[in-house]
Enzyme design. Structure first.
Site, short mmCIF file in Angstrom:
data_model
loop_
_atom_site.label_atom_id
_atom_site.label_comp_id
_atom_site.label_asym_id
_atom_site.label_seq_id
_atom_site.Cartn_x
_atom_site.Cartn_y
_atom_site.Cartn_z
N GLU A 58 0.83 -1.21 0.00
CA GLU A 58 0.00 0.00 0.00
C GLU A 58 0.87 1.26 0.00
O GLU A 58 0.63 2.21 -0.75
CB GLU A 58 -0.88 0.04 1.25
CG GLU A 58 -1.91 -1.08 1.34
CD GLU A 58 -1.37 -2.38 1.94
OE1 GLU A 58 -0.15 -2.65 1.81
OE2 GLU A 58 -2.17 -3.12 2.51
N CYS A 82 -3.15 -4.30 6.58
CA CYS A 82 -2.87 -4.52 8.00
C CYS A 82 -3.31 -3.30 8.80
O CYS A 82 -3.47 -2.20 8.26
CB CYS A 82 -1.38 -4.78 8.22
SG CYS A 82 -0.32 -3.37 7.92
N CYS A 91 -1.12 -0.03 7.61
CA CYS A 91 -1.51 0.48 6.29
C CYS A 91 -2.85 1.20 6.34
O CYS A 91 -3.10 2.10 5.54
CB CYS A 91 -1.57 -0.67 5.28
SG CYS A 91 0.07 -1.23 4.84
N ALA A 163 10.13 -37.44 -9.43
CA ALA A 163 10.19 -37.77 -10.86
C ALA A 163 10.06 -39.28 -10.97
O ALA A 163 10.79 -40.02 -10.31
CB ALA A 163 11.51 -37.31 -11.46
N ARG A 193 13.03 -24.29 -5.97
CA ARG A 193 13.87 -24.12 -4.76
C ARG A 193 14.04 -22.64 -4.44
O ARG A 193 14.06 -22.25 -3.27
CB ARG A 193 15.26 -24.73 -4.99
CG ARG A 193 15.29 -26.24 -4.92
CD ARG A 193 16.71 -26.75 -5.18
NE ARG A 193 16.79 -28.20 -5.14
CZ ARG A 193 17.87 -28.90 -5.46
NH1 ARG A 193 18.98 -28.28 -5.87
NH2 ARG A 193 17.87 -30.21 -5.38
N THR A 205 18.22 -40.27 1.10
CA THR A 205 18.55 -39.49 -0.10
C THR A 205 19.84 -38.72 0.11
O THR A 205 20.69 -38.63 -0.79
CB THR A 205 17.40 -38.51 -0.42
OG1 THR A 205 16.20 -39.27 -0.57
CG2 THR A 205 17.66 -37.71 -1.66
N SER A 231 16.90 -38.98 11.77
CA SER A 231 16.57 -39.38 13.16
C SER A 231 17.79 -39.66 14.00
O SER A 231 17.88 -39.24 15.15
CB SER A 231 15.73 -40.65 13.19
OG SER A 231 14.67 -40.54 12.35
N GLY A 307 13.32 -38.90 0.09
CA GLY A 307 12.80 -39.92 -0.81
C GLY A 307 11.45 -40.45 -0.37
O GLY A 307 10.76 -39.86 0.45
C1 AOF Z 1 -0.26 -5.32 4.24
N1 AOF Z 1 0.46 -5.06 3.13
O1 AOF Z 1 2.20 -5.41 1.80
C2 AOF Z 1 1.95 -6.77 3.68
C3 AOF Z 1 1.14 -7.07 4.80
O2 AOF Z 1 6.13 -6.51 10.38
P1 AOF Z 1 5.31 -5.83 9.33
O3 AOF Z 1 4.85 -4.47 9.73
O4 AOF Z 1 5.97 -5.84 7.96
O5 AOF Z 1 3.94 -6.67 9.18
C4 AOF Z 1 3.93 -7.94 8.62
C5 AOF Z 1 2.51 -8.46 8.61
O6 AOF Z 1 1.67 -7.57 7.88
C6 AOF Z 1 2.38 -9.81 7.91
O7 AOF Z 1 2.51 -10.88 8.80
C7 AOF Z 1 0.98 -9.73 7.32
O8 AOF Z 1 -0.02 -10.05 8.28
C8 AOF Z 1 0.88 -8.27 6.94
N2 AOF Z 1 1.48 -8.07 5.62
N3 AOF Z 1 0.04 -6.35 5.03
O9 AOF Z 1 -1.23 -4.61 4.53
C9 AOF Z 1 1.56 -5.73 2.82
N4 AOF Z 1 3.09 -7.45 3.43
ZN ZN Z 2 0.35 -3.21 5.82
#
Ligand code: AOF
Ligand code: ZN
Length: 376
Positions: A58, A82, A91, A163, A193, A205, A231, A307
């Site tokens: 945001e 958030c 945000c 595979a 990866r 493996t 283990s 594996g």
């Molecule tokens: C949003 N926009 O682009 C993301 C969000 O430690 P902070 O402040 O970076 O918060 C991380 C948390 O915020 C993450 O666990 C998730 O719940 C949210 N991520 N939220 O509005 C974003 N990356």
């Molecule tokens: Zn945010």
């Protein structure tokens, strides 16, 4: 198709989901998030969450706009905003301060600190909030399976890859398996990866193949953490996995059966050893996943590369979330030649796990089958 949202809304939301993908591999354990700001049919700015700990999507989108234009604009988001103070400010504050009057969101954030709270705050302040349903919501959720499973269960999302031959064998009766799939299939695995937090194998493996489990693609810098399920702490100190431990993190999962001296030798060589408990292998797998998800820097997604024995324990634990199987145009045969997933398995077809989605793709001469067993 979403009935409630206009075609234009859907288009911008799709764009936000697409932008979120740019963060793949760099934002974990945070979610991938994309944002688009539009006013009067004009695109004002775009942004995405680029790196863990840095600005949220945001804020990046708002920063890409002229502040004078923002009042009355619409913000399209792949994930609900958030409203908590973390490494970044809430945000919701930035959205309200900018004067944005409409927010369209593709998916929820299932973490405790979010879960609709941000949307409630915006609604209370008079912002028009809409939440997508249907295909777009699903596309946004699929972008963040690791984040979502970890938020909801505390464990990493598990992608199992294997595979096999046309007759379903992953090796000959002598254990030879190099190579069943085509070189371009194996390159795809390096790409996967680079997209996950960790790559895991069993001790069988690790001893048989002496793998590195690193990403070896041109221009790749980020390496997944490497995990060996071992283990009894039998991983040789002169294996490539241990020798590279000082540079690329190595986590060895042992049980109480591991001799203390072997554990100490692995730790001295630079490995991080986690001791798991549980009276059978599936329970120990579940405990391992819970511990990996609870690390300071949690593992939220894992590529399980085999594996068959370890894959069986994961499957019996109900912890395989997606399967990607390369089927190569070979027939191996042999009653004792192994297949991809061992363990106990289902006793009746009615108890077998049915995939929730299945796609196929040709990769050189191989067929790649991708099956989601669960969606988070
Ligand atoms: C949003 N926009 O682009 C993301 C969000 O430690 P902070 O402040 O970076 O918060 C991380 C948390 O915020 C993450 O666990 C998730 O719940 C949210 N991520 N939220 O509005 C974003 N990356
Ligand atoms: Zn945010």
């Amino acid at each position: 198709m979403d009935e409630q949202l206009s075609t234009v809304d859907q288009e911008y939301l799709r764009r936000a989901i697409e932008l979120g993908r740019n963060g793949l591999g760099d934002v974990s354990p945070n979610p991938q998030v994309g944002a688009v700001i539009v006013k009067g049919g004009e695109l004002l700015g775009e942004g995405w969450h680029q790196r863990y700990g840095e600005a949220h999507a945001e804020l990046n989108a708002i920063a890409a706009c002229d502040p004078d234009d923002l009042r009355g604009a619409t913000l399209y988001l792949s994930l609900e905003p958030c409203c908590h103070q973390g490494q970044q400010p809430p945000c919701t504050d930035a959205i309200l301060a900018a004067g944005i009057s409409r927010v369209v969101v593709a998916s929820d954030d299932p973490s405790d600190k979010a879960n609709g709270r941000g949307l409630g705050i915006l609604r209370d302040e008079g912002v028009d909030v809409q939440v997508a349903a249907g295909d777009l919501a699903e596309a946004a959720r699929l972008e963040n399976q690791g984040f979502r499973k970890h938020a909801r269960s505390g464990k990493p999302w598990v992608l199992f890859k294997s595979a096999m031959s046309l007759d379903g064998k992953v090796a000959t009766r002598e254990g030879d398996s190099q190579w069943i799939s085509d070189a371009s299939s194996r390159e795809k695995v390096h790409q996967w990866r680079s997209e996950v937090d960790a790559v895991a194998v069993g001790i069988g493996t690790a001893i048989a193949d002496d793998p590195q489990l690193t990403v070896r693609l041109p221009g790749s810098q980020r390496q997944p953490r490497r995990i060996v399920f071992d283990s009894e702490a039998r991983l040789p100190l002169d294996s490539q996995l241990v020798e590279q431990a000082p540079e690329v993190e190595l986590i060895v999962i042992v049980s109480r059966a591991a001799p203390r001296s072997a554990v100490e030798a692995l730790e001295t060589a630079g490995a991080h050893v986690l001791s798991v408990s549980g009276e059978n292998e599936p329970l120990r797998v579940s405990d391992a996943l819970a511990q990996l998800g609870a690390l300071d820097r949690p593992v939220t997604s894992m590529l399980l590369e085999g594996g068959p024995h370890l894959a069986g324990a994961f499957f019996d634990a109900g912890e395989i979330d997606e399967l990607r199987l390369f089927v190569a145009p070979l027939v191996i045969g042999g009653a004792s030649a192994r297949d991809p997933i061992e363990g106990m398995g289902a006793s009746a077809i009615a108890e077998a796990t049915r995939a929730v989605s299945l796609t196929t793709e040709l990769v050189a001469d191989d067929v790649l089958l991708s099956a989601r067993l669960r969606e988070w």
